[in-house]
Scaffold this active site. Sequence first.
Site, PDB file in Angstrom:
ATOM      1  N   ARG A 123       0.625  -1.065   0.329  1.00  0.00           N
ATOM      2  CA  ARG A 123      -0.347  -0.122  -0.271  1.00  0.00           C
ATOM      3  C   ARG A 123       0.386   1.436   0.014  1.00  0.00           C
ATOM      4  NH1 ARG A 123      -3.019  -3.555   3.466  1.00  0.00           N
ATOM      5  NH2 ARG A 123      -4.584  -4.478   2.860  1.00  0.00           N
ATOM      6  N   LYS A 145       3.562  11.757 -10.981  1.00  0.00           N
ATOM      7  CA  LYS A 145       2.594  10.745 -10.946  1.00  0.00           C
ATOM      8  C   LYS A 145       2.937   9.903 -11.803  1.00  0.00           C
ATOM      9  CE  LYS A 145      -0.143  12.858 -14.991  1.00  0.00           C
ATOM     10  NZ  LYS A 145      -0.420  13.851 -15.772  1.00  0.00           N
ATOM     11  N   GLU A 187       9.613  17.956 -24.310  1.00  0.00           N
ATOM     12  CA  GLU A 187       8.394  18.205 -23.339  1.00  0.00           C
ATOM     13  C   GLU A 187       9.309  19.219 -22.629  1.00  0.00           C
ATOM     14  OE1 GLU A 187       6.280  16.686 -21.737  1.00  0.00           O
ATOM     15  OE2 GLU A 187       5.920  13.970 -21.771  1.00  0.00           O
ATOM     16  N   LYS A 223       7.314  23.148 -13.828  1.00  0.00           N
ATOM     17  CA  LYS A 223       6.929  22.024 -13.441  1.00  0.00           C
ATOM     18  C   LYS A 223       6.560  21.940 -11.672  1.00  0.00           C
ATOM     19  CE  LYS A 223       5.488  16.957 -14.021  1.00  0.00           C
ATOM     20  NZ  LYS A 223       5.606  15.381 -14.315  1.00  0.00           N
ATOM     21  N   GLU A 233      -3.613  17.072 -10.127  1.00  0.00           N
ATOM     22  CA  GLU A 233      -4.126  17.515 -11.121  1.00  0.00           C
ATOM     23  C   GLU A 233      -6.012  18.008 -11.549  1.00  0.00           C
ATOM     24  OE1 GLU A 233      -2.552  15.210 -14.519  1.00  0.00           O
ATOM     25  OE2 GLU A 233      -3.953  15.269 -15.865  1.00  0.00           O
ATOM     26  N   ARG A 237      -2.862  22.012 -13.187  1.00  0.00           N
ATOM     27  CA  ARG A 237      -1.813  21.191 -13.659  1.00  0.00           C
ATOM     28  C   ARG A 237      -1.944  20.295 -15.214  1.00  0.00           C
ATOM     29  NH1 ARG A 237       1.251  16.339  -9.920  1.00  0.00           N
ATOM     30  NH2 ARG A 237       2.869  15.370 -11.857  1.00  0.00           N
ATOM     31  N   ASN A 241      -0.584  18.654 -19.802  1.00  0.00           N
ATOM     32  CA  ASN A 241      -0.386  17.960 -20.759  1.00  0.00           C
ATOM     33  C   ASN A 241      -1.108  18.469 -21.839  1.00  0.00           C
ATOM     34  OD1 ASN A 241      -1.449  15.819 -19.049  1.00  0.00           O
ATOM     35  ND2 ASN A 241      -3.021  16.349 -18.527  1.00  0.00           N
ATOM     36  N   HIS A 244      -0.649  16.486 -25.622  1.00  0.00           N
ATOM     37  CA  HIS A 244      -1.143  15.290 -24.890  1.00  0.00           C
ATOM     38  C   HIS A 244      -2.126  14.509 -25.944  1.00  0.00           C
ATOM     39  CE1 HIS A 244       2.805  15.610 -23.152  1.00  0.00           C
ATOM     40  NE2 HIS A 244       2.869  15.038 -22.706  1.00  0.00           N
ATOM     41  N   HIS A 248      -0.823  11.135 -27.456  1.00  0.00           N
ATOM     42  CA  HIS A 248      -1.359   9.976 -27.053  1.00  0.00           C
ATOM     43  C   HIS A 248      -2.436   9.171 -27.861  1.00  0.00           C
ATOM     44  CE1 HIS A 248      -1.459  10.447 -22.304  1.00  0.00           C
ATOM     45  NE2 HIS A 248       0.212  10.751 -22.930  1.00  0.00           N
ATOM     46  N   HIS A 260       7.153   8.328 -26.995  1.00  0.00           N
ATOM     47  CA  HIS A 260       7.052   9.800 -25.538  1.00  0.00           C
ATOM     48  C   HIS A 260       6.369  10.882 -26.772  1.00  0.00           C
ATOM     49  CE1 HIS A 260       3.884  11.391 -23.331  1.00  0.00           C
ATOM     50  NE2 HIS A 260       4.572  11.887 -22.994  1.00  0.00           N
TER      51      HIS A 260
HETATM   52  N1  LIG Z   1       5.409  10.718 -15.059  1.00  0.00           N
HETATM   53  C1  LIG Z   1       5.079  11.264 -15.834  1.00  0.00           C
HETATM   54  O1  LIG Z   1       5.223  12.947 -15.089  1.00  0.00           O
HETATM   55  C2  LIG Z   1       5.622  11.632 -17.213  1.00  0.00           C
HETATM   56  C3  LIG Z   1       5.987  12.590 -18.284  1.00  0.00           C
HETATM   57  C4  LIG Z   1       6.282  13.229 -19.083  1.00  0.00           C
HETATM   58  C5  LIG Z   1       6.692  11.832 -19.275  1.00  0.00           C
HETATM   59  N2  LIG Z   1       6.152  10.840 -18.735  1.00  0.00           N
HETATM   60  C6  LIG Z   1       6.079   8.828 -19.543  1.00  0.00           C
HETATM   61  O2  LIG Z   1       8.192   8.668 -20.199  1.00  0.00           O
HETATM   62  C7  LIG Z   1       8.131   7.463 -20.647  1.00  0.00           C
HETATM   63  C8  LIG Z   1       8.504   7.866 -21.690  1.00  0.00           C
HETATM   64  O3  LIG Z   1      10.287   8.484 -21.424  1.00  0.00           O
HETATM   65  P1  LIG Z   1      11.616   8.526 -21.721  1.00  0.00           P
HETATM   66  O4  LIG Z   1      12.038   9.054 -23.279  1.00  0.00           O
HETATM   67  O5  LIG Z   1      12.784   8.427 -20.603  1.00  0.00           O
HETATM   68  O6  LIG Z   1      11.841   7.034 -22.546  1.00  0.00           O
HETATM   69  P2  LIG Z   1      12.416   5.551 -21.816  1.00  0.00           P
HETATM   70  O7  LIG Z   1      12.747   5.300 -20.962  1.00  0.00           O
HETATM   71  O8  LIG Z   1      12.243   4.347 -22.886  1.00  0.00           O
HETATM   72  O9  LIG Z   1      14.128   5.572 -22.454  1.00  0.00           O
HETATM   73  C9  LIG Z   1      14.145   6.137 -23.629  1.00  0.00           C
HETATM   74  C10 LIG Z   1      15.429   4.780 -23.941  1.00  0.00           C
HETATM   75  O10 LIG Z   1      16.879   5.140 -24.130  1.00  0.00           O
HETATM   76  C11 LIG Z   1      17.476   4.397 -22.624  1.00  0.00           C
HETATM   77  N3  LIG Z   1      17.777   4.847 -21.564  1.00  0.00           N
HETATM   78  C12 LIG Z   1      17.741   5.640 -20.605  1.00  0.00           C
HETATM   79  N4  LIG Z   1      18.502   6.496 -20.799  1.00  0.00           N
HETATM   80  C13 LIG Z   1      19.388   6.168 -20.827  1.00  0.00           C
HETATM   81  C14 LIG Z   1      21.314   6.322 -20.759  1.00  0.00           C
HETATM   82  N5  LIG Z   1      21.567   7.391 -20.349  1.00  0.00           N
HETATM   83  N6  LIG Z   1      22.150   5.754 -22.207  1.00  0.00           N
HETATM   84  C15 LIG Z   1      21.622   5.091 -23.211  1.00  0.00           C
HETATM   85  N7  LIG Z   1      20.068   5.172 -22.639  1.00  0.00           N
HETATM   86  C16 LIG Z   1      18.991   5.316 -22.368  1.00  0.00           C
HETATM   87  C17 LIG Z   1      16.483   3.542 -22.240  1.00  0.00           C
HETATM   88  O11 LIG Z   1      16.425   2.170 -21.215  1.00  0.00           O
HETATM   89  C18 LIG Z   1      15.499   3.519 -23.395  1.00  0.00           C
HETATM   90  O12 LIG Z   1      15.262   2.632 -24.300  1.00  0.00           O
HETATM   91  C19 LIG Z   1       6.422   7.795 -21.367  1.00  0.00           C
HETATM   92  O13 LIG Z   1       6.018   6.374 -20.616  1.00  0.00           O
HETATM   93  C20 LIG Z   1       6.067   8.447 -20.729  1.00  0.00           C
HETATM   94  O14 LIG Z   1       4.467   8.225 -20.811  1.00  0.00           O
HETATM   95  C21 LIG Z   1       5.867  10.058 -17.816  1.00  0.00           C
HETATM   96 ZN   LIG Z   2       4.270  13.756 -21.833  1.00  0.00          ZN
END
Ligand SMILES: NC(=O)c1ccc[n+]([C@@H]2O[C@H](COP(=O)([O-])OP(=O)(O)OC[C@H]3O[C@@H](n4cnc5c(N)ncnc54)[C@H](O)[C@@H]3O)[C@@H](O)[C@H]2O)c1
Ligand SMILES: [Zn+2]
Length: 355
Positions: A123, A145, A187, A223, A233, A237, A241, A244, A248, A260
């Site tokens: 939990r 989030k 972003e 942010k 949100e 907040r 988006n 997005h 999405h 993304h």
């Molecule tokens: N929670 C939130 O507030 C929020 C906000 C924005 C995006 N997101 C989410 O984030 C995700 C996208 O994140 P992302 O773009 O970081 O993708 P990701 O985590 O898939 O990373 C992208 C790629 O880079 C590789 N990688 C990571 N760090 C590395 C490094 N230092 N050197 C080499 N390779 C590396 C990873 O293994 C992966 O293959 C989406 O799922 C999106 O929905 C969440």
């Molecule tokens: Zn995003």
Amino acid sequence: MSSVQTIEVHTAPAYEVAIGAGVLKTCGARLKSVLGDCRIAVVTDSNVALRYLDAVCESLRSAGFSVCSHVFPAGELNKNFTTLSGILEFLAAAQLTRTDCVAALGGGVTGDMAGFAAAVYLRGIRYVQLPTTLLSAVDSSVGGKTAIDLAAGKNLAGAFLQPAAVLCDTDCLKSLPAAVFADGAAEAIKTGVLSGEALFSLFENGTLTDAPAEIIARCIRCKAGVVERDEKERGERRLLNLGHTIGHAIEKCSGYAVPHGHAVAAGLAVMARASERLGWAEPGVSARIAACLEKNGLPTGTDYPAEALARAALADKKRSGESITIVVPRRIGGSELKRVPVTELLPIITAGLEV
Ligand SMILES: NC(=O)c1ccc[n+]([C@@H]2O[C@H](COP(=O)([O-])OP(=O)(O)OC[C@H]3O[C@@H](n4cnc5c(N)ncnc54)[C@H](O)[C@@H]3O)[C@@H](O)[C@H]2O)c1
Ligand SMILES: [Zn+2]
């Protein structure tokens, strides 16, 4: 000596974000004062594990933490129940207790997965974010989030849980493939559009590689301010988006082949174009946004037809009954939430797709 900047995020409870070169190598000492004595389960993906897992575990152990680790296969397609279940079973097998901690080492996918696991295991236990992509540094590591994707759509199951700390090592950005770096730029540019001319002009007149620590700090400050005013949100907040709803939809239409950040870039450009055509945005805004995105190797449109995008967007969680809330960029530093009937989404997307 490179300096480390810190930003306090005033949520309940508050936490600190540290940004600087080499902070992962000293993560053990940095986290000790926040976490005290506990076990840390480091969760990371298969790519990041090869580069950074050993150094992180070593630093944590030398600070006196008891450490275990779990690696899942990298990629958005693995941000699902199977991976979540694997993490939860691992935490249980490792006998983590309520006073222990999860460390999310990686990009946004790792942060979302590990954060969600921490939110539901027993939990809710503490977690820390160790972002290694530009996207996770400027955006996903802060704000609490967490989510996984369902077959029905993106981020449809999740939880709010603020991290106990965020350590952002700018050295990690050096190993990012160009396209993954660009995902983070999308972003960051979105944040610039929301924030105003001061931040946006940095993207317009410079490049993100000029001073990544400064850009990350400014995006996080922006942010954090929004999150502090609206943690769950309910209002403001939702502005984060921006881009997005269509972003999405693009991700979903592509079966998550479009990452993304690239999808958000296209969604932002399409929304800006639509806003200008429909008379909601100041003339020239969409061209300025598109130019910044293009300069960073990001798309400003999509080949998916408006009908497919509207269908995917309406299955999204931002729909409520017969209306959907979209984020309209009126000018740099002035975006607004607009509630529109679901029947208006198709003409809006159509207007944004016309070049
Ligand atoms: N929670 C939130 O507030 C929020 C906000 C924005 C995006 N997101 C989410 O984030 C995700 C996208 O994140 P992302 O773009 O970081 O993708 P990701 O985590 O898939 O990373 C992208 C790629 O880079 C590789 N990688 C990571 N760090 C590395 C490094 N230092 N050197 C080499 N390779 C590396 C990873 O293994 C992966 O293959 C989406 O799922 C999106 O929905 C969440
Ligand atoms: Zn995003």
